[in-house]
Design an enzyme around this catalytic site. Structure first.
Site, PDB file in Angstrom:
ATOM      1  N   HIS A   5       0.604   7.021  -7.804  1.00 25.89           N
ATOM      2  CA  HIS A   5       1.702   6.590  -6.781  1.00 25.89           C
ATOM      3  C   HIS A   5       1.864   7.316  -5.311  1.00 25.89           C
ATOM      4  O   HIS A   5       1.233   8.381  -5.417  1.00 25.89           O
ATOM      5  CB  HIS A   5       2.888   6.717  -7.679  1.00 25.89           C
ATOM      6  CG  HIS A   5       3.259   6.067  -8.893  1.00 25.89           C
ATOM      7  ND1 HIS A   5       2.648   6.418 -10.185  1.00 25.89           N
ATOM      8  CD2 HIS A   5       3.431   4.505  -9.151  1.00 25.89           C
ATOM      9  CE1 HIS A   5       2.901   5.349 -11.164  1.00 25.89           C
ATOM     10  NE2 HIS A   5       3.309   4.420 -10.415  1.00 25.89           N
ATOM     11  N   HIS A   6       2.378   6.780  -4.474  1.00 30.94           N
ATOM     12  CA  HIS A   6       2.453   7.409  -3.342  1.00 30.94           C
ATOM     13  C   HIS A   6       3.611   8.577  -3.399  1.00 30.94           C
ATOM     14  O   HIS A   6       4.593   8.600  -4.004  1.00 30.94           O
ATOM     15  CB  HIS A   6       3.215   6.430  -2.208  1.00 30.94           C
ATOM     16  CG  HIS A   6       3.589   7.030  -0.870  1.00 30.94           C
ATOM     17  ND1 HIS A   6       4.778   6.849  -0.262  1.00 30.94           N
ATOM     18  CD2 HIS A   6       2.889   8.134  -0.183  1.00 30.94           C
ATOM     19  CE1 HIS A   6       4.793   7.276   1.011  1.00 30.94           C
ATOM     20  NE2 HIS A   6       3.583   8.126   0.814  1.00 30.94           N
ATOM     21  N   GLY A   7       3.157   9.880  -2.970  1.00 29.95           N
ATOM     22  CA  GLY A   7       3.950  10.994  -2.932  1.00 29.95           C
ATOM     23  C   GLY A   7       4.963  10.984  -1.780  1.00 29.95           C
ATOM     24  O   GLY A   7       5.050  11.718  -0.952  1.00 29.95           O
ATOM     25  N   THR A  26       6.053   2.395  -0.521  1.00 34.52           N
ATOM     26  CA  THR A  26       5.664   2.808   0.880  1.00 34.52           C
ATOM     27  C   THR A  26       4.076   3.408   0.764  1.00 34.52           C
ATOM     28  O   THR A  26       3.409   3.429  -0.357  1.00 34.52           O
ATOM     29  CB  THR A  26       6.519   4.177   1.307  1.00 34.52           C
ATOM     30  OG1 THR A  26       6.621   4.806  -0.054  1.00 34.52           O
ATOM     31  CG2 THR A  26       7.800   3.606   1.647  1.00 34.52           C
ATOM     32  N   GLU A  85       6.579  13.885   1.266  1.00 35.87           N
ATOM     33  CA  GLU A  85       6.041  13.457   2.643  1.00 35.87           C
ATOM     34  C   GLU A  85       7.377  13.204   3.285  1.00 35.87           C
ATOM     35  O   GLU A  85       7.447  13.983   4.580  1.00 35.87           O
ATOM     36  CB  GLU A  85       5.556  12.051   2.520  1.00 35.87           C
ATOM     37  CG  GLU A  85       5.414  11.460   4.004  1.00 35.87           C
ATOM     38  CD  GLU A  85       4.765  10.031   4.033  1.00 35.87           C
ATOM     39  OE1 GLU A  85       3.824   9.747   3.286  1.00 35.87           O
ATOM     40  OE2 GLU A  85       5.004   9.099   4.886  1.00 35.87           O
TER      41      GLU A  85
END
Ligand code: ZLV
Ligand code: CA
Ligand code: ZN
Length: 398
Positions: free
Chosen positions: A182-184, A219, A188
């Site tokens: 998954h996107h961090g 995202t 960020e």
């Protein structure tokens, strides 16, 4: 022996409070803290405990958590219980709890759980600052989706942000690398206006064929590089690598090494934080990739070889026996040990590793064909992706 210097390996420390294991998100929830029990058992069975310094860190205090999080949010987290939550509808909604999917349930001992994993990440960061270790490990941390005042995607407190903030007291530039599927997004976002933290996340991105909507959190496309305002110092200090289903070992290793090498060369971090979420592994209950354990571990090895102080933390990972195998392997990578493929027979939870169609009794099972996802990543698409990543890095030259 006078004057002969012992070739010095890396000093590795392992930060873990076993009380985290006893917390339950609920029986149908994919996040299982007991995967940490399994991990620790494997680490001990292979004798890796003798190659590291072991610490049992205390839980973080509310004041420590408030270095990043909103105090009212923390008070809510501290007070909410499964018994009183029905009287807190407003707070529940405002802070990302409940809802239809119930990704972030209220469970017994929630405050204790979040303080424990956060305390371990902060203690690990402290050990790096003291030069007590070159590599500090906390497999119970890595909860990268939590926001300043919102729980998200199984994450309530962002231990990574807290640990990075601590590293920033002595380090000019910290590189954050995230290989969870998954996107961090939480990390960020927390540092979006800073040029002292560069965030790099590899993740599945785009429409998900299995669920019929965007893969969580939606995202992290290649063009998302932090703020667009040219006066914002954080501009260009985020790099996102969106990947499609079914990526294989060789593709991922090439992608990871090519891009991460370039980031390290251009950004010259003085410390590195690696979130090693094990849901990017093949056969993960929530993941979509086809990686084997050694390809995942290749990322840890690559980062270790940059020779900077390194904080290694966990994250996702929803097939517990494979999470334990991966994090045990990666602990061995850190101390420079190679492990026998036959699992030691005296592990308390050996049943968890037996009776598998593939991999029963062994540490490095090959990904079973039935768990394999069709590989939608063409060589051409990956080449274009690397090219775009390199273009994005030009912003670092100012
Ligand atoms: O690994 O799956 O997709 C760090 C981490 O990165 C969603 N949540 C939300 C947005 C609308 N959906 C709900 C979809 C539920 C699908 C079924 C589950 C079954 C039970 C409980 C949770 C899930 C689930 N939830 C699977 N994927 C999600 C994501 C959140 C993923 C967080 C990853 C956390 C530790
Ligand atoms: Ca990621
Ligand atoms: Zn994940």
């Amino acid at each position: 022996e006078y004057g002969i210097e012992k070739p010095r390996g890396y000093n590795v420390s392992f930060h873990y409070n076993p009380h985290v294991e006893y917390h339950h998100f609920g029986s149908s929830h994919p996040m299982k803290p007991w995967r940490l029990t399994l991990t620790k058992q494997l680490v001990i069975a292979y004798g890796l405990e003798y190659a590291m310094d072991l610490y049992e860190p205390r839980p973080a205090s509310k004041d420590e958590l408030a270095i990043f999080h909103d105090r009212e949010y923390l008070s809510f987290l501290e007070a909410i219980t499964p018994q009183n939550m029905k009287h807190h509808d407003e707070g529940m909604k405002a802070y990302g709890f409940g809802g239809e999917s119930n990704d972030c349930p209220v469970f017994e001992g929630l405050w204790n759980y979040v303080s424990l994993y956060s305390g371990a990440s902060m203690h690990a960061a402290q050990n790096l600052l003291n030069n007590q270790s070159d590599i500090a490990i906390n497999w119970s941390g890595g909860l990268h989706h939590a926001k300043k005042k919102e729980a998200s995607g199984f994450c309530y407190i962002n231990d990574i942000v807290l640990a990075i903030q601590h590293l920033l007291t002595q380090h000019q530039r910290v590189l954050y690398i995230d290989i969870d599927v998954h996107h961090g997004d939480g990390v960020e976002q927390a540092f979006e206006s800073s040029d002292r933290v560069f965030t790099l996340s590899y993740h599945k991105h785009g429409f998900d064929r299995h669920y019929g909507y965007q893969f969580f959190p939606g995202t992290g496309d290649i063009h998302e590089m932090g703020p667009t305002d040219p006066t914002n110092p954080g501009k260009g200090h985020a790099l996102n690598i969106p990947i499609d289903d079914g990526i294989d070992d060789d593709q991922y290793k090439w992608l990871f090494k090519t891009i991460t090498d370039a980031v390290v060369e251009k950004y010259r971090p003085t410390a590195i934080v690696l979130q090693s979420g094990a849901d990017s592994l093949g056969g993960d209950r929530l993941g979509r990739f086809n990686l084997n354990i050694k390809a995942h571990g290749f990322c840890v090895e690559t980062v270790k070889n940059y020779g900077r102080p390194m904080l290694l933390i966990g994250g996702g990972g929803y097939t517990p026996r494979n999470v334990a195998r991966t994090w045990c392997h990666e602990t061995a990578v850190c101390v420079g040990a190679s492990l026998h493929n036959d699992l030691p027979t005296h592990i308390p939870y050996i049943q968890a590793f037996q009776g598998e169609e593939n991999g029963g009794g062994i540490l490095y099972p090959e990904l079973h064909n039935r768990s394999r996802h069709d590989n939608l990543n063409t060589a051409k698409a990956l080449q274009t992706l690397v090219q775009r990543a390199m273009e994005n890095l030009r912003y670092l030259e100012g």
